[in-house]
Scaffold this motif. Structure first.
Motif, PDB file in Angstrom:
ATOM      1  N   PHE A   1      -9.555 -12.293 -39.189  1.00 10.34           N
ATOM      2  CA  PHE A   1      -9.349 -13.323 -40.212  1.00 10.34           C
ATOM      3  C   PHE A   1      -9.191 -14.713 -39.607  1.00 10.34           C
ATOM      4  O   PHE A   1      -9.543 -15.709 -40.224  1.00 10.34           O
ATOM      5  CB  PHE A   1      -8.142 -12.964 -41.086  1.00 10.34           C
ATOM      6  CG  PHE A   1      -7.953 -13.934 -42.217  1.00 10.34           C
ATOM      7  CD1 PHE A   1      -8.906 -14.042 -43.217  1.00 10.34           C
ATOM      8  CD2 PHE A   1      -6.841 -14.745 -42.265  1.00 10.34           C
ATOM      9  CE1 PHE A   1      -8.752 -14.945 -44.249  1.00 10.34           C
ATOM     10  CE2 PHE A   1      -6.671 -15.649 -43.302  1.00 10.34           C
ATOM     11  CZ  PHE A   1      -7.626 -15.746 -44.297  1.00 10.34           C
ATOM     12  N   ASN A   2      -8.681 -14.770 -38.380  1.00 14.79           N
ATOM     13  CA  ASN A   2      -8.499 -16.069 -37.726  1.00 14.79           C
ATOM     14  C   ASN A   2      -9.791 -16.859 -37.602  1.00 14.79           C
ATOM     15  O   ASN A   2      -9.773 -18.077 -37.568  1.00 14.79           O
ATOM     16  CB  ASN A   2      -7.938 -15.862 -36.313  1.00 14.79           C
ATOM     17  CG  ASN A   2      -6.444 -15.712 -36.360  1.00 14.79           C
ATOM     18  OD1 ASN A   2      -5.811 -16.121 -37.327  1.00 14.79           O
ATOM     19  ND2 ASN A   2      -5.898 -15.094 -35.332  1.00 14.79           N
TER      20      ASN A   2
ATOM     21  N   LEU B   1     -12.616 -18.444 -44.573  1.00 17.08           N
ATOM     22  CA  LEU B   1     -11.595 -18.476 -45.618  1.00 17.08           C
ATOM     23  C   LEU B   1     -10.238 -18.902 -45.058  1.00 17.08           C
ATOM     24  O   LEU B   1      -9.420 -19.480 -45.761  1.00 17.08           O
ATOM     25  CB  LEU B   1     -11.472 -17.111 -46.287  1.00 17.08           C
ATOM     26  CG  LEU B   1     -12.662 -16.704 -47.130  1.00 17.08           C
ATOM     27  CD1 LEU B   1     -12.520 -15.266 -47.603  1.00 17.08           C
ATOM     28  CD2 LEU B   1     -12.820 -17.616 -48.320  1.00 17.08           C
ATOM     29  N   ALA B   2     -10.014 -18.627 -43.766  1.00 19.33           N
ATOM     30  CA  ALA B   2      -8.765 -19.067 -43.155  1.00 19.33           C
ATOM     31  C   ALA B   2      -8.723 -20.582 -43.054  1.00 19.33           C
ATOM     32  O   ALA B   2      -7.666 -21.171 -42.908  1.00 19.33           O
ATOM     33  CB  ALA B   2      -8.615 -18.444 -41.769  1.00 19.33           C
ATOM     34  N   TYR B   3      -9.918 -21.200 -43.122  1.00 13.33           N
ATOM     35  CA  TYR B   3      -9.996 -22.661 -43.073  1.00 13.33           C
ATOM     36  C   TYR B   3     -10.341 -23.250 -44.439  1.00 13.33           C
ATOM     37  O   TYR B   3     -10.935 -24.309 -44.530  1.00 13.33           O
ATOM     38  CB  TYR B   3     -11.020 -23.085 -42.023  1.00 13.33           C
ATOM     39  CG  TYR B   3     -10.478 -22.878 -40.632  1.00 13.33           C
ATOM     40  CD1 TYR B   3      -9.744 -23.868 -40.008  1.00 13.33           C
ATOM     41  CD2 TYR B   3     -10.651 -21.669 -39.989  1.00 13.33           C
ATOM     42  CE1 TYR B   3      -9.213 -23.665 -38.759  1.00 13.33           C
ATOM     43  CE2 TYR B   3     -10.114 -21.457 -38.728  1.00 13.33           C
ATOM     44  CZ  TYR B   3      -9.398 -22.466 -38.121  1.00 13.33           C
ATOM     45  OH  TYR B   3      -8.853 -22.255 -36.887  1.00 13.33           O
ATOM     46  N   ASP B   4     -10.017 -22.514 -45.471  1.00 16.95           N
ATOM     47  CA  ASP B   4     -10.176 -22.963 -46.855  1.00 16.95           C
ATOM     48  C   ASP B   4     -11.621 -23.207 -47.258  1.00 16.95           C
ATOM     49  O   ASP B   4     -11.882 -23.787 -48.305  1.00 16.95           O
ATOM     50  CB  ASP B   4      -9.375 -24.256 -47.126  1.00 16.95           C
ATOM     51  CG  ASP B   4      -7.938 -24.124 -46.702  1.00 16.95           C
ATOM     52  OD1 ASP B   4      -7.312 -23.174 -47.159  1.00 16.95           O
ATOM     53  OD2 ASP B   4      -7.460 -24.952 -45.917  1.00 16.95           O
TER      54      ASP B   4
ATOM     55  N   PHE C   1     -12.582  -9.245 -51.907  1.00 12.24           N
ATOM     56  CA  PHE C   1     -11.596 -10.254 -51.527  1.00 12.24           C
ATOM     57  C   PHE C   1     -10.297 -10.017 -52.281  1.00 12.24           C
ATOM     58  O   PHE C   1     -10.298  -9.735 -53.469  1.00 12.24           O
ATOM     59  CB  PHE C   1     -12.127 -11.653 -51.813  1.00 12.24           C
ATOM     60  CG  PHE C   1     -13.303 -11.995 -50.969  1.00 12.24           C
ATOM     61  CD1 PHE C   1     -13.151 -12.261 -49.626  1.00 12.24           C
ATOM     62  CD2 PHE C   1     -14.574 -12.004 -51.501  1.00 12.24           C
ATOM     63  CE1 PHE C   1     -14.236 -12.556 -48.825  1.00 12.24           C
ATOM     64  CE2 PHE C   1     -15.672 -12.304 -50.714  1.00 12.24           C
ATOM     65  CZ  PHE C   1     -15.493 -12.576 -49.375  1.00 12.24           C
TER      66      PHE C   1
ATOM     67  N   TRP D   1      -6.284 -11.528 -52.903  1.00 18.75           N
ATOM     68  CA  TRP D   1      -5.409 -12.693 -52.805  1.00 18.75           C
ATOM     69  C   TRP D   1      -4.204 -12.371 -51.941  1.00 18.75           C
ATOM     70  O   TRP D   1      -3.609 -11.303 -52.061  1.00 18.75           O
ATOM     71  CB  TRP D   1      -4.967 -13.111 -54.203  1.00 18.75           C
ATOM     72  CG  TRP D   1      -3.904 -14.155 -54.209  1.00 18.75           C
ATOM     73  CD1 TRP D   1      -2.598 -13.987 -54.540  1.00 18.75           C
ATOM     74  CD2 TRP D   1      -4.065 -15.529 -53.878  1.00 18.75           C
ATOM     75  NE1 TRP D   1      -1.931 -15.172 -54.425  1.00 18.75           N
ATOM     76  CE2 TRP D   1      -2.812 -16.139 -54.023  1.00 18.75           C
ATOM     77  CE3 TRP D   1      -5.151 -16.297 -53.462  1.00 18.75           C
ATOM     78  CZ2 TRP D   1      -2.613 -17.492 -53.770  1.00 18.75           C
ATOM     79  CZ3 TRP D   1      -4.945 -17.646 -53.211  1.00 18.75           C
ATOM     80  CH2 TRP D   1      -3.680 -18.227 -53.373  1.00 18.75           C
TER      81      TRP D   1
ATOM     82  N   GLU E   1      -0.611 -14.040 -51.035  1.00 20.74           N
ATOM     83  CA  GLU E   1       0.352 -15.111 -51.308  1.00 20.74           C
ATOM     84  C   GLU E   1       0.831 -15.717 -49.991  1.00 20.74           C
ATOM     85  O   GLU E   1       1.056 -16.915 -49.898  1.00 20.74           O
ATOM     86  CB  GLU E   1       1.522 -14.523 -52.115  1.00 20.74           C
ATOM     87  CG  GLU E   1       2.383 -15.559 -52.802  1.00 20.74           C
ATOM     88  CD  GLU E   1       1.714 -16.208 -54.015  1.00 20.74           C
ATOM     89  OE1 GLU E   1       0.990 -15.499 -54.739  1.00 20.74           O
ATOM     90  OE2 GLU E   1       1.925 -17.418 -54.227  1.00 20.74           O
TER      91      GLU E   1
ATOM     92  N   GLU F   1      -0.819 -16.029 -47.034  1.00 20.21           N
ATOM     93  CA  GLU F   1      -1.796 -16.961 -46.457  1.00 20.21           C
ATOM     94  C   GLU F   1      -2.204 -18.020 -47.476  1.00 20.21           C
ATOM     95  O   GLU F   1      -2.856 -18.993 -47.131  1.00 20.21           O
ATOM     96  CB  GLU F   1      -3.055 -16.194 -46.012  1.00 20.21           C
ATOM     97  CG  GLU F   1      -2.803 -15.109 -44.986  1.00 20.21           C
ATOM     98  CD  GLU F   1      -2.660 -15.682 -43.589  1.00 20.21           C
ATOM     99  OE1 GLU F   1      -2.902 -16.878 -43.413  1.00 20.21           O
ATOM    100  OE2 GLU F   1      -2.273 -14.917 -42.688  1.00 20.21           O
ATOM    101  N   TYR F   2      -1.881 -17.797 -48.692  1.00 26.09           N
ATOM    102  CA  TYR F   2      -2.273 -18.619 -49.817  1.00 26.09           C
ATOM    103  C   TYR F   2      -3.786 -18.835 -49.854  1.00 26.09           C
ATOM    104  O   TYR F   2      -4.300 -19.941 -50.016  1.00 26.09           O
ATOM    105  CB  TYR F   2      -1.553 -19.964 -49.848  1.00 26.09           C
ATOM    106  CG  TYR F   2      -1.269 -20.410 -51.273  1.00 26.09           C
ATOM    107  CD1 TYR F   2      -0.222 -19.858 -51.995  1.00 26.09           C
ATOM    108  CD2 TYR F   2      -2.088 -21.325 -51.911  1.00 26.09           C
ATOM    109  CE1 TYR F   2       0.010 -20.222 -53.311  1.00 26.09           C
ATOM    110  CE2 TYR F   2      -1.863 -21.695 -53.232  1.00 26.09           C
ATOM    111  CZ  TYR F   2      -0.808 -21.138 -53.925  1.00 26.09           C
ATOM    112  OH  TYR F   2      -0.590 -21.483 -55.227  1.00 26.09           O
ATOM    113  N   THR F   3      -4.498 -17.752 -49.688  1.00 22.64           N
ATOM    114  CA  THR F   3      -5.950 -17.781 -49.852  1.00 22.64           C
ATOM    115  C   THR F   3      -6.414 -16.348 -50.103  1.00 22.64           C
ATOM    116  O   THR F   3      -5.593 -15.423 -50.111  1.00 22.64           O
ATOM    117  CB  THR F   3      -6.646 -18.380 -48.620  1.00 22.64           C
ATOM    118  OG1 THR F   3      -8.037 -18.507 -48.905  1.00 22.64           O
ATOM    119  CG2 THR F   3      -6.462 -17.515 -47.389  1.00 22.64           C
ATOM    120  N   VAL F   4      -7.707 -16.189 -50.305  1.00 11.85           N
ATOM    121  CA  VAL F   4      -8.229 -14.828 -50.443  1.00 11.85           C
ATOM    122  C   VAL F   4      -8.674 -14.336 -49.071  1.00 11.85           C
ATOM    123  O   VAL F   4      -9.112 -15.118 -48.229  1.00 11.85           O
ATOM    124  CB  VAL F   4      -9.403 -14.750 -51.442  1.00 11.85           C
ATOM    125  CG1 VAL F   4      -8.913 -14.884 -52.847  1.00 11.85           C
ATOM    126  CG2 VAL F   4     -10.456 -15.780 -51.124  1.00 11.85           C
TER     127      VAL F   4
END
Lengths: 457, 451
Positions: free
Chosen positions: A378-379, A383-386, A403, A405, A407, A409-412
């Motif tokens: 994921f790094n 998506l880790a970079y929005d 995908f 959600w 909470e 990481e506040y992303t999918v």
């Protein structure tokens, strides 16, 4: 005189009658006769068959015929491969070994049948040899005194196969011929067959008579007939005439030497075969093999490096492994996902394996048969970079990625359904996320994508 | 509550003299009704109280009385929603010779591509670096090219990023050039139906509730508010709802402090303005039609954004970064999808399915896909007539959402809907019966790419 004159006149009449009757037909048959004679007169019958077989082999191996399994035919004819892979425990279909057993039967009665009529590699070698001696006027080197290494190779391979690893199965001339054409488009599989052909430039007949394991196999298959002939010959020999001295001495010595050599070769082969796995290097995560490949140890052993699967693969993602973790896997096909992925509508590589290293799978079976398992880092994921990205979900033919959600990481976050993923690599090819930032400072760091396919545990 | 007001206060309110006093004081139902009636009246004139018909509470139910809604405008093509699809639809229809009116709930054009701060133009090219988004979309980008700091990264095979204000300016200019009637600050509320045929819409604004009548209506609200109100078959979907934002002072970042490290998260991507990045947000799957959900998410997102920016500021070298703005408009990705006469499926798109009634060609996010057709049938409701949709609400299966909803593809489908409406008006036929070859001809005249 009269009678003779009459006869001549009659025959001339007959001739003239014939001509007048069917002048055109005669002309046509004359033409035909000329061409047929021209065709047949230059070479002997066997040569024509050999050239024909070369043409057929080329058509099968290139393949010029619209049949998916065409490339399988030639390597599957070899009794050497069939016996070796059977001894090494190849499962697979009986149809693979049917052709080889028929050929073996023929070889048992017709000495070196494959060499004399079929082998395209032999013909290429002959061509090379004759060309070199005509143009370069090499002095022919006699290979008469070279021992029959081929017999040892066969015994080592078969004994090795029975004990774990068929050591020289890849030296089969039919699979070498296949590799010459299957591998000519890419990679270095063509090197060994080219060396074999080039060898005949300097040492003609060395390969065919002394080294070729298929030739040796045919000799062995022919042994019962040879032995019986020798028996009948010695019976026919008059008891009153003593056997020449050199025969009396030579035959037992040669027999003793060769049987000692055979035992030694077989024993060595068995020993090496049983130890090969340990000798060939440390255990490491097994590499990615084509779908339907048998267990890794078995695969490295059974694969004859004929290049059929490489050639069959439409997106060309199979490549021979020239830097294997374990020596046993040298030049065996490896799946690469850097340019393309294993197509969901294709099972071509599973259809062409002549030695049972890759199981014959239907398309449905192939889809369920995993190459590996996707792993998401994921790094590195966009998506880790929005960033907006969903390509892995879209391209996955198995619908294994979704995908969820988070909470935290506040992303999918992309999620993998392990049961659905068959490791086809579609997501890897499409994935735009990588370690660019890391490589900016140090270009030596290899590119790493957010999704990789790893071997399943 | 009304009983607590004194007579003087009543008089003041009815006179409409002290609006400030009203805002400071208690906001009552009567006061609202009063405001509504006031707005109908010309400025400075005392409001007519007799026309006020407030809702009443009967047995715990709020009842709205039957009333006549003033029809203030007649038009040939009415475009509801001035997002990327809406602006292109309006411009295409106007260039096709129709009299066009556009109704927009915010104060600008561009919808999510400006107000939503979705600044990246994603998906206008296909495999082989071929740009399929032509026509008005390409014209918009070309106009942005000419502006200083209008668009950045505009080269083959790269997704460019626009400046929201520049795009607002460009689309506004284009709409004005075509002589389109514009109603901003107007929230379309209802469809006006004559049996199965849409005749116009009712919208709410500071001027109260008013109607516009039209021959053809194009629903580019994104949420499909109009086709839903008209009773067209559709699907409701939940998808990520986020809130993009912009951060500033990135030109003051001292990168030497974080050399070799992974760049911090929530750094966003470049915009045409130096030192300013825009940061996207995904957000959870939520119902974009549920106002409580939207309110909750909006507040949650803002709290999260503040946290993210603080986190960024705590990274060595990034101390100067600050939060410039959060998007005025929430990033609802998909909410309603029409059930059209044709449905776009991902399988079909993957297999390169082509349509006879193709009115546009869509691209993929990173040009990682071949081109795919947008059929006229996907804009057309199954039962309702003289209504088209475009943009993210056109008929598609959920798996197609990510291809449908991106800005360039909205431009393309919007232009298609506009051209079709113009042809329908010109030929005086129902939108359903419009001649596809004529629509394609008009689109090609407008330099659209149709495969």
């Amino acid at each position: 005189m009269k009678a003779a004159d009459q006869r001549r006149a009659r025959s001339e009449n007959g001739l003239s009658e014939n001509r007048s009757d069917s002048n055109n037909a005669k002309h046509r048959s004359d033409h035909l006769h000329f061409w047929v004679r021209a065709l047949f007169a230059t070479r002997r019958q066997r040569e024509r068959v050999r050239w024909g077989m070369l043409a057929v082999s080329l058509a099968l191996c290139l393949p010029l015929v619209p049949w998916t399994k065409a490339t399988t035919v030639l390597p599957a004819l070899s009794p050497f491969v069939a016996i070796g892979s059977l001894l090494a425990g190849a499962g697979g279909t009986l149809s693979l070994f049917g052709a080889a057993s028929c050929v073996a039967l023929v070889c048992a009665f017709r000495r070196r049948f494959l060499c004399r009529f079929v082998c395209p590699l032999g013909l290429l070698q002959d061509c090379a040899a004759s060309a070199s001696f005509r143009s370069l006027s090499f002095r022919r080197v006699s290979v008469h005194r070279v021992p029959r290494i081929g017999h040892w190779l066969v015994l080592m391979t078969w004994c090795g196969a029975a004990c774990g690893f068929p050591l020289f199965l890849w030296l089969d001339p039919f699979s070498l011929f296949s590799a010459l054409f299957g591998g000519v488009y890419r990679d270095w599989l063509w090197v060994v067959p080219t060396v074999v052909i080039a060898m005949s430039l300097v040492l003609p007949q060395l390969w065919c008579t002394k080294l070729c394991p298929l030739g040796a196999t045919q000799d062995m298959l022919h042994w019962p007939v040879t032995w019986r002939r020798r028996q009948t010959c010695s019976k026919k020999r008059s008891p009153l005439r003593p056997t020449p001295l050199h025969d009396r001495v030579a035959v037992p010595r040669r027999a003793a030497m060769s049987s000692a050599g055979f035992v030694l070769a077989g024993g060595l082969g068995g020993l090496l075969g049983s130890r090969f796995r340990r000798l060939s290097g440390q255990e490491s995560p097994p590499p990615l093999r084509p779908p339907g490949a048998v267990d890794e140890d078995q695969f490295a052993a059974l694969c004859i490096r004929c290049g059929n699967c490489l050639q069959a693969c439409p997106p060309k993602i199979l490549r021979p492994d020239f830097a294997p973790n374990r020596f046993a896997g040298l030049a065996a096909p490896l799946v690469h996902f850097d340019t393309d992925y294993c197509r969901e509508d294709c099972h071509a590589c599973t259809q062409v394996c002549p030695s049972g290293a890759i199981d014959r799978l239907t398309l449905e079976q192939k889809l369920k048969h995993p190459i590996g398992l996707a792993q998401i880092e994921f790094n590195l994921c966009l998506l880790a970079y929005d960033k907006e990205c969903e390509i892995c979900e879209r391209v996955c033919p198995m619908e294994a990625i979704s995908f969820a959600w988070s909470e935290q990481e506040y992303t999918v976050i992309p999620q993998l359904d392990v049961d659905r993923c068959n490791g086809c690599g579609a997501c890897v090819v499409a994935c735009p996320g990588d370690n660019k930032w890391e490589r900016k400072g140090n270009p030596n760091i290899p590119r790493r994508k957010a999704i990789t396919i790893n071997q399943r545990n | 509550m009304t009983s607590r007001l004194s007579r003087r206060e009543w008089m003041q309110l009815y006179g409409g003299a002290t609006i400030g006093g009203l805002a400071a004081g208690s906001v009552s139902g009567v006061a609202r009704a009063d405001l509504a009636s006031r707005n109908d009246a010309p400025a400075g004139v005392q409001a007519d109280v007799t026309g006020v018909q407030p809702c009443s509470l009967v047995n715990g139910q709020v009842i709205q009385p039957q009333k006549v809604i003033p029809s203030i405008h007649n038009t040939e093509v009415l475009v509801v929603g001035a997002g990327p699809a809406g602006t292109c639809a309006a411009i295409a229809a106007a260039r096709g010779g129709a009299k066009v009116t556009i109704v927009e709930r915010y104060n600008h054009f561009g919808g999510l591509s400006t107000g939503g701060l979705v600044l990246v133009i994603l998906g206008h090219w296909v495999t082989g670096k071929k740009q399929v988004t032509q026509g008005i979309g390409e014209e918009i980008m070309q106009r942005l090219d000419k502006l200083d700091r209008g668009i950045v990264n505009r080269r083959d095979g790269v997704n460019p990023t626009v400046d929201a204000e520049a795009l607002k300016h460009v689309t506004g200019e284009m709409v004005l050039e075509e002589g389109i009637d514009v109603f901003l600050h107007s929230w379309a509320a209802e469809a006006i139906m004559d049996d199965n045929v849409v005749r116009g819409i009712v919208f709410q604004s500071k001027s109260g509730r008013q109607a516009i009548l039209a021959d053809q209506v194009i629903d580019t609200t994104g949420d499909g508010d109009i086709f839903a109100a008209a009773g067209a078959d559709h699907e409701r979907r939940k998808y990520h709802i986020g809130l993009p934002y912009r951060i500033g002072n990135l030109d003051r970042v001292d990168r030497s402090k974080s050399n070799g490290q992974r760049p911090p998260r929530h750094i966003g991507s470049v915009t045409p303005i130096p030192g300013v990045n825009w940061v996207n947000m995904h957000g959870p799957d939520a119902d974009g039609l549920d106002v409580r959900e939207l309110s909750r998410l909006e507040l949650n997102h803002r709290r999260q954004i503040w946290k993210q920016v603080e986190q960024l500021r705590s990274t060595p070298g990034y101390e100067e970064v600050y939060l410039m703005e959060t998007a005025p408009q929430m990033g609802v990705r998909i909410s309603r999808a029409l059930k059209g006469t044709e449905n776009l499926t991902l399988d079909g798109v993957k297999k390169g399915q082509r349509f006879v009634d193709c009115v546009g060609v869509g691209g993929a996010w990173n040009g990682d896909h071949q081109e795919w057709d947008i059929p006229y049938g996907s804009l057309l409701p199954t039962k309702i007539d003289n209504l088209l949709t475009a943009g993210r609400s056109l008929s598609h299966e959920p798996k197609m959402s990510d291809l449908i909803r991106v800005i360039p593809n909205c431009w393309v489908s919007g232009q298609a809907a506009g051209a079709a409406a113009a042809v329908a008006v010109r030929d005086n036929v129902l939108a359903r019966e419009v001649s596809i070859p004529k629509v394609r001809e008009l689109l090609l005249e407008q330099k659209a790419y149709l495969g």
